[in-house]
Design a protein around this motif. Structure first.
Motif, PDB file in Angstrom:
ATOM      1  N   ARG A 181      37.136  30.586  36.577  1.00 10.42           N
ATOM      2  CA  ARG A 181      37.691  29.224  36.542  1.00 10.42           C
ATOM      3  C   ARG A 181      36.625  28.189  36.854  1.00 10.42           C
ATOM      4  N   ALA A 182      35.775  28.475  37.842  1.00  8.89           N
ATOM      5  CA  ALA A 182      34.726  27.528  38.211  1.00  8.89           C
ATOM      6  C   ALA A 182      33.699  27.391  37.091  1.00  8.89           C
ATOM      7  N   ALA A 183      33.349  28.503  36.452  1.00  6.83           N
ATOM      8  CA  ALA A 183      32.386  28.457  35.343  1.00  6.83           C
ATOM      9  C   ALA A 183      32.958  27.668  34.167  1.00  6.83           C
ATOM     10  N   ALA A 184      34.237  27.860  33.879  1.00  8.42           N
ATOM     11  CA  ALA A 184      34.874  27.103  32.796  1.00  8.42           C
ATOM     12  C   ALA A 184      34.857  25.607  33.109  1.00  8.42           C
ATOM     13  N   ALA A 185      35.102  25.257  34.369  1.00  5.77           N
ATOM     14  CA  ALA A 185      35.069  23.843  34.772  1.00  5.77           C
ATOM     15  C   ALA A 185      33.658  23.284  34.665  1.00  5.77           C
ATOM     16  N   ALA A 186      32.666  24.076  35.085  1.00  5.09           N
ATOM     17  CA  ALA A 186      31.273  23.628  34.993  1.00  5.09           C
ATOM     18  C   ALA A 186      30.885  23.414  33.535  1.00  5.09           C
ATOM     19  N   GLN A 187      31.317  24.311  32.679  1.00  7.73           N
ATOM     20  CA  GLN A 187      31.004  24.177  31.259  1.00  7.73           C
ATOM     21  C   GLN A 187      31.714  22.963  30.663  1.00  7.73           C
ATOM     22  N   ALA A 188      32.960  22.748  31.041  1.00  9.12           N
ATOM     23  CA  ALA A 188      33.714  21.599  30.528  1.00  9.12           C
ATOM     24  C   ALA A 188      33.067  20.282  30.946  1.00  9.12           C
ATOM     25  N   LYS A 189      32.461  20.268  32.144  1.00 10.32           N
ATOM     26  CA  LYS A 189      31.778  19.064  32.628  1.00 10.32           C
ATOM     27  C   LYS A 189      30.347  18.981  32.127  1.00 10.32           C
ATOM     28  N   ASN A 190      29.913  20.015  31.417  1.00  8.92           N
ATOM     29  CA  ASN A 190      28.541  20.104  30.915  1.00  8.92           C
ATOM     30  C   ASN A 190      27.529  20.076  32.062  1.00  8.92           C
ATOM     31  N   LEU A 191      27.908  20.730  33.186  1.00  6.86           N
ATOM     32  CA  LEU A 191      26.985  20.852  34.321  1.00  6.86           C
ATOM     33  C   LEU A 191      25.866  21.807  33.948  1.00  6.86           C
ATOM     34  N   GLU A 192      24.698  21.529  34.449  1.00  7.59           N
ATOM     35  CA  GLU A 192      23.579  22.433  34.228  1.00  7.59           C
ATOM     36  C   GLU A 192      23.753  23.653  35.126  1.00  7.59           C
ATOM     37  N   ILE A 193      23.742  24.829  34.503  1.00 16.84           N
ATOM     38  CA  ILE A 193      23.854  26.085  35.244  1.00 16.84           C
ATOM     39  C   ILE A 193      22.505  26.772  35.154  1.00 16.84           C
ATOM     40  N   ASP A 194      21.929  27.094  36.317  1.00 15.98           N
ATOM     41  CA  ASP A 194      20.596  27.681  36.316  1.00 15.98           C
ATOM     42  C   ASP A 194      20.608  29.083  35.702  1.00 15.98           C
ATOM     43  N   THR A 195      19.432  29.534  35.307  1.00 16.10           N
ATOM     44  CA  THR A 195      19.277  30.803  34.601  1.00 16.10           C
ATOM     45  C   THR A 195      19.784  31.974  35.424  1.00 16.10           C
ATOM     46  N   ALA A 196      19.494  31.997  36.723  1.00  8.47           N
ATOM     47  CA  ALA A 196      19.959  33.105  37.565  1.00  8.47           C
ATOM     48  C   ALA A 196      21.486  33.159  37.582  1.00  8.47           C
ATOM     49  N   SER A 197      22.139  32.014  37.714  1.00  7.81           N
ATOM     50  CA  SER A 197      23.605  31.988  37.710  1.00  7.81           C
ATOM     51  C   SER A 197      24.162  32.484  36.387  1.00  7.81           C
ATOM     52  N   LEU A 198      23.516  32.092  35.284  1.00 11.74           N
ATOM     53  CA  LEU A 198      23.962  32.567  33.969  1.00 11.74           C
ATOM     54  C   LEU A 198      23.861  34.086  33.869  1.00 11.74           C
ATOM     55  N   GLU A 199      22.779  34.640  34.395  1.00  9.77           N
ATOM     56  CA  GLU A 199      22.599  36.100  34.376  1.00  9.77           C
ATOM     57  C   GLU A 199      23.703  36.788  35.181  1.00  9.77           C
ATOM     58  N   TYR A 200      24.000  36.262  36.361  1.00  3.64           N
ATOM     59  CA  TYR A 200      25.019  36.875  37.207  1.00  3.64           C
ATOM     60  C   TYR A 200      26.412  36.692  36.620  1.00  3.64           C
ATOM     61  N   LEU A 201      26.645  35.584  35.917  1.00  2.00           N
ATOM     62  CA  LEU A 201      27.918  35.403  35.218  1.00  2.00           C
ATOM     63  C   LEU A 201      28.101  36.498  34.170  1.00  2.00           C
ATOM     64  N   LEU A 202      27.042  36.788  33.425  1.00  2.00           N
ATOM     65  CA  LEU A 202      27.110  37.864  32.430  1.00  2.00           C
ATOM     66  C   LEU A 202      27.379  39.210  33.099  1.00  2.00           C
ATOM     67  N   ASP A 203      26.783  39.441  34.277  1.00  2.00           N
ATOM     68  CA  ASP A 203      27.034  40.679  35.018  1.00  2.00           C
ATOM     69  C   ASP A 203      28.514  40.829  35.356  1.00  2.00           C
ATOM     70  N   LEU A 204      29.188  39.697  35.596  1.00  2.00           N
ATOM     71  CA  LEU A 204      30.618  39.722  35.918  1.00  2.00           C
ATOM     72  C   LEU A 204      31.494  39.728  34.668  1.00  2.00           C
ATOM     73  N   GLY A 205      30.862  39.636  33.499  1.00  2.00           N
ATOM     74  CA  GLY A 205      31.613  39.625  32.249  1.00  2.00           C
ATOM     75  C   GLY A 205      32.130  38.254  31.873  1.00  2.00           C
ATOM     76  N   VAL A 206      31.566  37.209  32.461  1.00  2.00           N
ATOM     77  CA  VAL A 206      31.970  35.836  32.153  1.00  2.00           C
ATOM     78  C   VAL A 206      30.922  35.243  31.230  1.00  2.00           C
ATOM     79  N   GLU A 207      31.326  34.926  30.013  1.00  2.00           N
ATOM     80  CA  GLU A 207      30.382  34.344  29.061  1.00  2.00           C
ATOM     81  C   GLU A 207      30.523  32.833  29.075  1.00  2.00           C
ATOM     82  N   VAL A 208      29.402  32.183  29.291  1.00  2.00           N
ATOM     83  CA  VAL A 208      29.363  30.725  29.338  1.00  2.00           C
ATOM     84  C   VAL A 208      28.225  30.275  28.436  1.00  2.00           C
ATOM     85  N   ALA A 209      28.533  29.361  27.538  1.00  2.00           N
ATOM     86  CA  ALA A 209      27.471  28.784  26.716  1.00  2.00           C
ATOM     87  C   ALA A 209      26.635  27.895  27.615  1.00  2.00           C
TER      88      ALA A 209
END
Length: 173
Positions: A134-162
């Motif tokens: 839910r937090a990642a979806a909100a960050a993406q909707a707000k077009n917040l910058e997500i750092d590379t490490a966070s993106l990697e860990y999101l993928l580890d959890l199975g959460v895909e975020v552009a």
């Protein structure tokens, strides 16, 4: 509105460790000569394990609610903000490289910031994946910058975020 808590089973070890550390510190204080370096070390252990006990008590009282338009956290204080007010998203893994590579051991911490408050949650809380999603979806909707490490860990959890355009442009320069 789901409410998530840290399971008691995940806190028992922390309560035992903090109690043991406090007991050792108090024993050193009581049994050592009053002008000994042991007193200083014992006081250090009492402060350290006292802080650890306080932190564990707060976690045992923590309740996270995913409300319709945001997130609320209640422990000793209450913090809440709307997903529209989300200002920062950070996901970190703490453990060894082997634990991360093998997806065993270690833990993650999700840190969210809103107006005047910050919420940090460890992966041992019930519903951690749902909260992160839910937090990642909100960050993406707000077009917040997500750092590379966070993106990697999101993928580890199975959460895909552009990755937001701002982050891609920053990495290209």
């Amino acid at each position: 509105m789901p409410i998530f808590r840290y399971p008691r089973s995940s806190l028992i070890g922390d309560f035992l460790r903090s109690g043991g550390g406090l007991a050792a510190g108090l024993a050193g204080l009581v049994l050592a000569p009053s002008s000994s370096i042991v007193v200083v070390i014992s006081l250090f252990f009492i402060v350290l394990f006292g802080w650890f006990l306080w932190r564990t008590i707060r976690r045992s009282r923590t309740e996270i609610a995913l409300i319709s338009d945001g997130i609320a956290c209640r422990d000793i204080t209450e913090k809440r903000f709307s997903w529209n007010d989300l200002a920062a998203f950070k996901l970190r893994f703490y453990g060894t490289r082997r634990e991360h590579r093998n997806k065993q051991g270690g833990f993650m911490v999700l840190t969210l910031a809103g107006p005047g408050c910050k919420i940090a949650l460890e992966s041992s809380i019930e519903g951690f994946s749902e909260i992160v999603e839910r937090a990642a979806a909100a960050a993406q909707a707000k077009n917040l910058e997500i750092d590379t490490a966070s993106l990697e860990y999101l993928l580890d959890l199975g959460v895909e975020v552009a990755q937001p355009i701002a982050a891609v442009q920053a990495e290209e320069h």
